[in-house]
Enzyme design. Sequence first.
Site, PDB file in Angstrom:
ATOM      1  N   HIS A  46       0.828  -1.209   0.000  1.00 41.48           N
ATOM      2  CA  HIS A  46       0.000   0.000   0.000  1.00 41.48           C
ATOM      3  C   HIS A  46       0.861   1.257   0.000  1.00 41.48           C
ATOM      4  CE1 HIS A  46       0.930   1.015   4.184  1.00 41.48           C
ATOM      5  NE2 HIS A  46       0.820  -0.275   4.446  1.00 41.48           N
ATOM      6  N   GLU A  87      -1.578  -6.874   7.688  1.00 39.45           N
ATOM      7  CA  GLU A  87      -0.240  -6.616   8.218  1.00 39.45           C
ATOM      8  C   GLU A  87       0.000  -7.461   9.470  1.00 39.45           C
ATOM      9  OE1 GLU A  87       2.738  -6.204   8.011  1.00 39.45           O
ATOM     10  OE2 GLU A  87       3.081  -4.052   7.709  1.00 39.45           O
TER      11      GLU A  87
END
Length: 226
Positions: free
Chosen positions: A10, A87
């Site tokens: 990202h 994550e």
Amino acid sequence: MKTEVYLVRHGETLFNRLNKVQGWCDTPLTIKGIDDLKKTADALSQIHFDNMYSSDLKRAIDTVHLMKDANQVSKIGKIKKLPEFREVFYGSFEGGSIDDIWLGVSKAAGIPATTDVKKIIDTIGIYKFREVTKKADPLHLAESTEELETRMCRAIKVLRKETSGEGRVLLVSHGDFIKTLGIKYWKENDGLHDITFPDNGSVSQGILDEEGNFEIVDYNCKAEDL
């Protein structure tokens, strides 16, 4: 059939900019993050993807939509979110100062206090590093080596199932998770040593075969190198 997987990290977020711990907590993309992602999206705009996926965190979802909107040769429907590609979880360190977490981890490891995570990993090893991070977390909620390994293997199995019959896909995930995949699956690493943390908006390429075996063949490529 084999599936090519383009793993995109990202774009830069507010917590990235503020040097704060960001695992399962989420903050929006910055203007710089969006501008950098536009370069990645442009570099991938003429590559055909059968599908696009993302982690279920908003910074990843926003990123994959930038990739989708810029692509000129793919017909992508609804983006499927894969929580397995979230994550790494940092427990009660989430949202705190990155320097504070590494000071705490170095103390728990019994080594000289440092905010240099590379120095910590080089000293105690990548796998012990996860265990010490969990130990240093006051609530001991941070993901351990075993917990992360289990989730990572589940993620690959889920991806194989989801991409059956697809020749090339794009998947947006996160820095530490992509790095952990790289440590285990990058053909240029032996699985025991640390590797470079991937840049925001970078692309790593992997191959997922019919049996579910995964290999990363290119790691942390910038837009200008694609």
